[in-house]
Design a protein around this motif. Structure first.
Motif, PDB file in Angstrom:
ATOM      1  N   ARG A 128       3.322  10.418  -4.125  1.00  0.00           N
ATOM      2  CA  ARG A 128       4.496   9.500  -4.451  1.00  0.00           C
ATOM      3  C   ARG A 128       4.392   8.241  -3.244  1.00  0.00           C
ATOM      4  NH1 ARG A 128       9.315   7.549  -2.564  1.00  0.00           N
ATOM      5  NH2 ARG A 128       9.320   9.274  -0.839  1.00  0.00           N
ATOM      6  N   LEU A 129       4.150   8.692  -1.957  1.00  0.00           N
ATOM      7  CA  LEU A 129       3.975   7.471  -1.019  1.00  0.00           C
ATOM      8  C   LEU A 129       2.753   7.094  -1.203  1.00  0.00           C
ATOM      9  CD1 LEU A 129       5.413   9.813   1.991  1.00  0.00           C
ATOM     10  CD2 LEU A 129       6.337   7.810   0.757  1.00  0.00           C
ATOM     11  N   THR A 130       1.641   7.544  -1.643  1.00  0.00           N
ATOM     12  CA  THR A 130       0.455   6.854  -1.910  1.00  0.00           C
ATOM     13  C   THR A 130       0.491   5.919  -3.107  1.00  0.00           C
ATOM     14  OG1 THR A 130      -0.840   8.749  -1.257  1.00  0.00           O
ATOM     15  CG2 THR A 130      -2.012   7.090  -2.431  1.00  0.00           C
ATOM     16  N   THR A 131       1.201   6.085  -3.987  1.00  0.00           N
ATOM     17  CA  THR A 131       1.363   5.187  -5.131  1.00  0.00           C
ATOM     18  C   THR A 131       2.117   4.212  -4.651  1.00  0.00           C
ATOM     19  OG1 THR A 131       1.370   7.120  -6.787  1.00  0.00           O
ATOM     20  CG2 THR A 131       2.353   5.124  -7.590  1.00  0.00           C
ATOM     21  N   ILE A 132       2.987   4.436  -3.946  1.00  0.00           N
ATOM     22  CA  ILE A 132       3.902   3.091  -3.504  1.00  0.00           C
ATOM     23  C   ILE A 132       3.144   2.184  -2.631  1.00  0.00           C
ATOM     24  CG2 ILE A 132       5.739   2.693  -1.820  1.00  0.00           C
ATOM     25  CD1 ILE A 132       7.264   5.031  -2.845  1.00  0.00           C
ATOM     26  N   ALA A 133       2.282   2.867  -1.666  1.00  0.00           N
ATOM     27  CA  ALA A 133       1.369   1.991  -0.677  1.00  0.00           C
ATOM     28  C   ALA A 133       0.506   1.181  -1.692  1.00  0.00           C
ATOM     29  CB  ALA A 133       0.704   2.867   0.341  1.00  0.00           C
ATOM     30  N   MET A 134      -0.262   1.879  -2.516  1.00  0.00           N
ATOM     31  CA  MET A 134      -1.230   1.363  -3.490  1.00  0.00           C
ATOM     32  C   MET A 134      -0.536   0.084  -4.293  1.00  0.00           C
ATOM     33  SD  MET A 134      -3.262   4.509  -4.969  1.00  0.00           S
ATOM     34  CE  MET A 134      -4.127   3.522  -6.270  1.00  0.00           C
ATOM     35  N   ASP A 135       0.698   0.444  -4.761  1.00  0.00           N
ATOM     36  CA  ASP A 135       1.360  -0.741  -5.262  1.00  0.00           C
ATOM     37  C   ASP A 135       1.824  -1.878  -4.531  1.00  0.00           C
ATOM     38  OD1 ASP A 135       1.139   0.698  -7.799  1.00  0.00           O
ATOM     39  OD2 ASP A 135       3.301   1.446  -7.625  1.00  0.00           O
ATOM     40  N   ASN A 136       2.165  -1.868  -3.396  1.00  0.00           N
ATOM     41  CA  ASN A 136       2.488  -2.671  -2.406  1.00  0.00           C
ATOM     42  C   ASN A 136       1.146  -3.554  -2.144  1.00  0.00           C
ATOM     43  OD1 ASN A 136       5.319  -1.877  -2.378  1.00  0.00           O
ATOM     44  ND2 ASN A 136       4.933  -1.045  -0.523  1.00  0.00           N
ATOM     45  N   TRP A 137       0.243  -2.881  -1.905  1.00  0.00           N
ATOM     46  CA  TRP A 137      -1.105  -3.332  -1.475  1.00  0.00           C
ATOM     47  C   TRP A 137      -1.683  -4.429  -2.788  1.00  0.00           C
ATOM     48  CZ3 TRP A 137      -6.245  -3.489  -3.417  1.00  0.00           C
ATOM     49  CH2 TRP A 137      -7.100  -3.827  -2.759  1.00  0.00           C
ATOM     50  N   LYS A 138      -1.545  -3.833  -3.967  1.00  0.00           N
ATOM     51  CA  LYS A 138      -1.792  -4.660  -5.024  1.00  0.00           C
ATOM     52  C   LYS A 138      -1.292  -5.985  -5.101  1.00  0.00           C
ATOM     53  CE  LYS A 138      -3.837  -0.815  -7.863  1.00  0.00           C
ATOM     54  NZ  LYS A 138      -3.364  -0.054  -9.099  1.00  0.00           N
ATOM     55  N   LYS A 139       0.341  -5.842  -4.881  1.00  0.00           N
ATOM     56  CA  LYS A 139       1.128  -7.174  -4.781  1.00  0.00           C
ATOM     57  C   LYS A 139       0.752  -8.069  -3.816  1.00  0.00           C
ATOM     58  CE  LYS A 139       5.182  -4.569  -6.510  1.00  0.00           C
ATOM     59  NZ  LYS A 139       6.560  -3.938  -6.264  1.00  0.00           N
ATOM     60  N   GLU A 140       0.339  -7.501  -2.787  1.00  0.00           N
ATOM     61  CA  GLU A 140       0.065  -8.549  -1.497  1.00  0.00           C
ATOM     62  C   GLU A 140      -1.336  -9.062  -1.728  1.00  0.00           C
ATOM     63  OE1 GLU A 140       0.282  -5.913   1.811  1.00  0.00           O
ATOM     64  OE2 GLU A 140       2.308  -5.612   1.819  1.00  0.00           O
ATOM     65  N   ASN A 141      -2.173  -8.362  -2.452  1.00  0.00           N
ATOM     66  CA  ASN A 141      -3.518  -8.896  -2.467  1.00  0.00           C
ATOM     67  C   ASN A 141      -4.008  -9.567  -3.862  1.00  0.00           C
ATOM     68  OD1 ASN A 141      -4.692  -8.195   0.070  1.00  0.00           O
ATOM     69  ND2 ASN A 141      -4.363  -5.924  -0.670  1.00  0.00           N
TER      70      ASN A 141
END
Length: 143
Positions: A128-141
């Motif tokens: 769950r935390l990995t998915t959130i981190a990946m989503d945040n990274w995608k939004k930023e990049n």
């Protein structure tokens, strides 16, 4: 063959009066001593060391084996005060281990099931935390 007999690794030699455990108080360090446990290996050494380190009164607990063919375990213990001697904390650690093993031997399936459930919960949380981190990274990049 040039090897010791296998039974010499775990049976005490009664003919020479071999003792299972001996204790020598440390002359240089206060509240410390070394236990020599005959015919034991890393299994007992690490088990006792870990149990001793759970005790707040134990300042140091460590073990060593002099050589793979010499089956003597040296267990060194230092306590934090003179009120608690190494002999007493080792006895308490052995009693605690007896209680732990006797309570879990009747329910090994329950203990294993609980451990598997804990691992599953930890894995789910990590995903769950990995998915959130990946989503945040995608939004930023990618925006």
């Amino acid at each position: 063959m040039n090897a010791p007999e296998r039974f010499s690794a775990f049976l005490l030699d009664e003919d020479i009066g071999e003792e299972k455990i001996t204790y020598a108080s440390d002359t240089k360090v206060s509240n410390a001593g070394t236990f020599t446990i005959n015919k034991e290996d890393h299994t007992i050494g690490n088990l006792l060391r870990m149990q001793l380190l759970r005790d707040r009164e134990v300042r140091f607990a460590g073990y060593k084996l002099p050589h793979p063919l010499i089956h003597n375990l040296g267990l060194k213990i230092q306590t934090s005060s003179s009120e608690h001697q190494p002999v007493d904390v080792l006895s308490a650690a052995i009693e605690d281990l007896k209680i732990q093993t006797s309570s879990s031997e009747h329910q090994p399936v329950d203990v294993l099931s609980a451990a598997i459930e804990d691992l599953k919960n930890e894995t789910d949380e990590l995903m769950r935390l990995t998915t959130i981190a990946m989503d945040n990274w995608k939004k930023e990049n990618y925006q």
